[in-house]
Design a protein around this motif. Sequence first.
Motif, PDB file in Angstrom:
ATOM      1  N   ALA A  63       0.822  -1.285  -0.144  1.00 30.60           N
ATOM      2  CA  ALA A  63      -0.009   0.079   0.127  1.00 30.60           C
ATOM      3  C   ALA A  63       0.998   1.189   0.021  1.00 30.60           C
ATOM      4  CB  ALA A  63      -1.085  -0.112   1.307  1.00 30.60           C
ATOM      5  N   CYS A  64       0.556   2.281  -1.004  1.00 33.60           N
ATOM      6  CA  CYS A  64       1.037   3.580  -0.850  1.00 33.60           C
ATOM      7  C   CYS A  64      -0.101   4.655  -0.788  1.00 33.60           C
ATOM      8  CB  CYS A  64       1.535   3.863  -2.170  1.00 33.60           C
ATOM      9  SG  CYS A  64       3.184   3.116  -2.125  1.00 33.60           S
ATOM     10  N   ARG A  65       0.392   5.832  -0.106  1.00 41.16           N
ATOM     11  CA  ARG A  65      -0.787   6.798   0.088  1.00 41.16           C
ATOM     12  C   ARG A  65      -0.527   8.298  -0.562  1.00 41.16           C
ATOM     13  NH1 ARG A  65      -2.210   7.035   5.676  1.00 41.16           N
ATOM     14  NH2 ARG A  65      -3.711   5.472   5.087  1.00 41.16           N
ATOM     15  N   PHE A  66      -1.503   8.632  -1.349  1.00 41.72           N
ATOM     16  CA  PHE A  66      -1.237  10.138  -1.733  1.00 41.72           C
ATOM     17  C   PHE A  66      -2.145  10.843  -0.471  1.00 41.72           C
ATOM     18  CE2 PHE A  66      -4.154  13.594  -3.189  1.00 41.72           C
ATOM     19  CZ  PHE A  66      -3.102  14.246  -3.941  1.00 41.72           C
ATOM     20  N   THR A  67      -1.584  12.145  -0.163  1.00 39.33           N
ATOM     21  CA  THR A  67      -2.148  12.934   0.792  1.00 39.33           C
ATOM     22  C   THR A  67      -1.942  14.536   0.164  1.00 39.33           C
ATOM     23  OG1 THR A  67       0.112  13.347   2.072  1.00 39.33           O
ATOM     24  CG2 THR A  67      -1.377  11.393   2.561  1.00 39.33           C
ATOM     25  N   VAL A  68      -2.756  15.351   0.672  1.00 41.82           N
ATOM     26  CA  VAL A  68      -2.791  16.783   0.463  1.00 41.82           C
ATOM     27  C   VAL A  68      -3.403  17.219   1.566  1.00 41.82           C
ATOM     28  CG1 VAL A  68      -5.141  16.633  -0.657  1.00 41.82           C
ATOM     29  CG2 VAL A  68      -3.694  18.500  -1.211  1.00 41.82           C
ATOM     30  N   ASP A  69      -2.444  18.721   2.128  1.00 34.89           N
ATOM     31  CA  ASP A  69      -2.887  19.040   3.262  1.00 34.89           C
ATOM     32  C   ASP A  69      -3.406  20.516   2.822  1.00 34.89           C
ATOM     33  OD1 ASP A  69      -2.871  20.975   5.602  1.00 34.89           O
ATOM     34  OD2 ASP A  69      -1.280  19.485   6.598  1.00 34.89           O
ATOM     35  N   ALA A  81       5.064   1.299   4.681  1.00 32.70           N
ATOM     36  CA  ALA A  81       5.709   0.043   4.752  1.00 32.70           C
ATOM     37  C   ALA A  81       4.986  -1.094   5.816  1.00 32.70           C
ATOM     38  CB  ALA A  81       6.882   0.365   5.601  1.00 32.70           C
ATOM     39  N   ASP A  82       4.159  -0.606   6.799  1.00 29.04           N
ATOM     40  CA  ASP A  82       3.289  -1.237   7.553  1.00 29.04           C
ATOM     41  C   ASP A  82       2.218  -0.654   7.893  1.00 29.04           C
ATOM     42  OD1 ASP A  82       2.058  -2.943   9.448  1.00 29.04           O
ATOM     43  OD2 ASP A  82       3.480  -2.998  10.931  1.00 29.04           O
ATOM     44  N   ILE A  83       0.995  -0.819   7.124  1.00 31.77           N
ATOM     45  CA  ILE A  83      -0.373  -0.090   6.979  1.00 31.77           C
ATOM     46  C   ILE A  83      -0.728   0.143   8.291  1.00 31.77           C
ATOM     47  CG2 ILE A  83      -2.013  -2.018   6.619  1.00 31.77           C
ATOM     48  CD1 ILE A  83      -2.860  -0.090   4.441  1.00 31.77           C
ATOM     49  N   ASP A  85       1.084   0.763  11.006  1.00 25.70           N
ATOM     50  CA  ASP A  85       1.788   1.553  11.862  1.00 25.70           C
ATOM     51  C   ASP A  85       2.236   2.728  11.045  1.00 25.70           C
ATOM     52  OD1 ASP A  85       3.944   2.564  13.444  1.00 25.70           O
ATOM     53  OD2 ASP A  85       5.482   1.064  13.247  1.00 25.70           O
ATOM     54  N   PRO A  86       1.488   4.008  11.574  1.00 24.62           N
ATOM     55  CA  PRO A  86       2.010   5.082  10.859  1.00 24.62           C
ATOM     56  C   PRO A  86       3.252   5.783  10.965  1.00 24.62           C
ATOM     57  CG  PRO A  86       0.343   5.490  12.668  1.00 24.62           C
ATOM     58  CD  PRO A  86       0.543   3.951  12.467  1.00 24.62           C
ATOM     59  N   THR A  87       3.985   5.511  12.136  1.00 23.88           N
ATOM     60  CA  THR A  87       5.211   5.999  12.228  1.00 23.88           C
ATOM     61  C   THR A  87       6.282   5.459  11.106  1.00 23.88           C
ATOM     62  OG1 THR A  87       5.634   4.242  13.825  1.00 23.88           O
ATOM     63  CG2 THR A  87       4.590   6.028  14.631  1.00 23.88           C
ATOM     64  N   ASP A  88       5.989   4.392  10.508  1.00 26.91           N
ATOM     65  CA  ASP A  88       7.090   3.901   9.426  1.00 26.91           C
ATOM     66  C   ASP A  88       6.815   3.994   8.230  1.00 26.91           C
ATOM     67  OD1 ASP A  88       5.184   2.329   8.875  1.00 26.91           O
ATOM     68  OD2 ASP A  88       6.027   0.419   9.104  1.00 26.91           O
ATOM     69  N   ASP A  89       5.974   5.136   8.007  1.00 24.61           N
ATOM     70  CA  ASP A  89       5.583   5.512   6.349  1.00 24.61           C
ATOM     71  C   ASP A  89       6.817   6.362   5.937  1.00 24.61           C
ATOM     72  OD1 ASP A  89       3.007   4.687   7.176  1.00 24.61           O
ATOM     73  OD2 ASP A  89       2.087   6.612   7.072  1.00 24.61           O
ATOM     74  N   ALA A 133      -7.815   1.505  -2.088  1.00 26.89           N
ATOM     75  CA  ALA A 133      -8.417   0.827  -0.929  1.00 26.89           C
ATOM     76  C   ALA A 133      -8.982   1.730  -0.199  1.00 26.89           C
ATOM     77  CB  ALA A 133      -7.260   0.195  -0.229  1.00 26.89           C
ATOM     78  N   ALA A 134      -8.850   2.858  -0.085  1.00 25.48           N
ATOM     79  CA  ALA A 134      -9.366   3.881   0.700  1.00 25.48           C
ATOM     80  C   ALA A 134      -9.241   5.465   0.103  1.00 25.48           C
ATOM     81  CB  ALA A 134      -9.326   4.041   2.274  1.00 25.48           C
ATOM     82  N   GLY A 135     -10.606   6.281   0.191  1.00 24.55           N
ATOM     83  CA  GLY A 135     -10.196   7.595  -0.304  1.00 24.55           C
ATOM     84  C   GLY A 135     -10.581   7.918  -1.795  1.00 24.55           C
ATOM     85  N   ALA A 136     -11.331   7.178  -2.640  1.00 26.29           N
ATOM     86  CA  ALA A 136     -11.804   7.921  -3.762  1.00 26.29           C
ATOM     87  C   ALA A 136     -12.588   8.997  -3.586  1.00 26.29           C
ATOM     88  CB  ALA A 136     -12.650   6.505  -4.465  1.00 26.29           C
ATOM     89  N   GLY A 137     -12.296  10.070  -4.536  1.00 23.59           N
ATOM     90  CA  GLY A 137     -13.009  11.316  -4.370  1.00 23.59           C
ATOM     91  C   GLY A 137     -12.316  12.190  -5.409  1.00 23.59           C
TER      92      GLY A 137
END
Length: 171
Positions: A63-69, A81-83, A85-89, A133-137
């Motif tokens: 899994a990989c994630r796109f983010t926008v702030d 890396a471990d979905i 555990d957010p500390t190892d992204d 997997a999550a976040g279509a929009g």
Amino acid sequence: RSRERGFSLPGLLLVLAIGGLIATLSVTYAVGWLGRAESRGAVYSMQTFLQRARMEAVSRNRACRFTVDTATRQAGVYDLADISDPTDDILVSDTTLSSKVSFARPDTGSAVTLASISGSTFGATFASDGTVAAGAGLVSLLGGDGYFRVNLYGAGGAAVERWNGASWVVP
């Protein structure tokens, strides 16, 4: 007998007034055009980052994630890396959008409808097969007087549209 040649003061003032009017109209048009160009560039950047997150998920087989702030105008791609555990992204790539572009849309609804991650941060997570997997929009942007948005679909595709004053259309 010699004749003096030259310009009369009223004639000179008329030419300067016309030149000033043309310059004012040119600058007015250019400001809107430059804003639309900023918006168009930012939305294509969002599309590129969405596609990058999808490509990274498939090539890394996780899994990989796109983010926008929306507050800091930051967009990024992360390897999860471990979905659980957010500390190892791992940050793969990031960018900051121009301050001339804002998150807005002309029709009803939120300017960003991806999954809420925290506060002003939104995102979409891609599975190893490239699907969302999550976040279509969508992410909608305004620059000058031009609105653009990028839609992210569940299958992983991303498409750009612009607002023509009445509806969203493919540019």
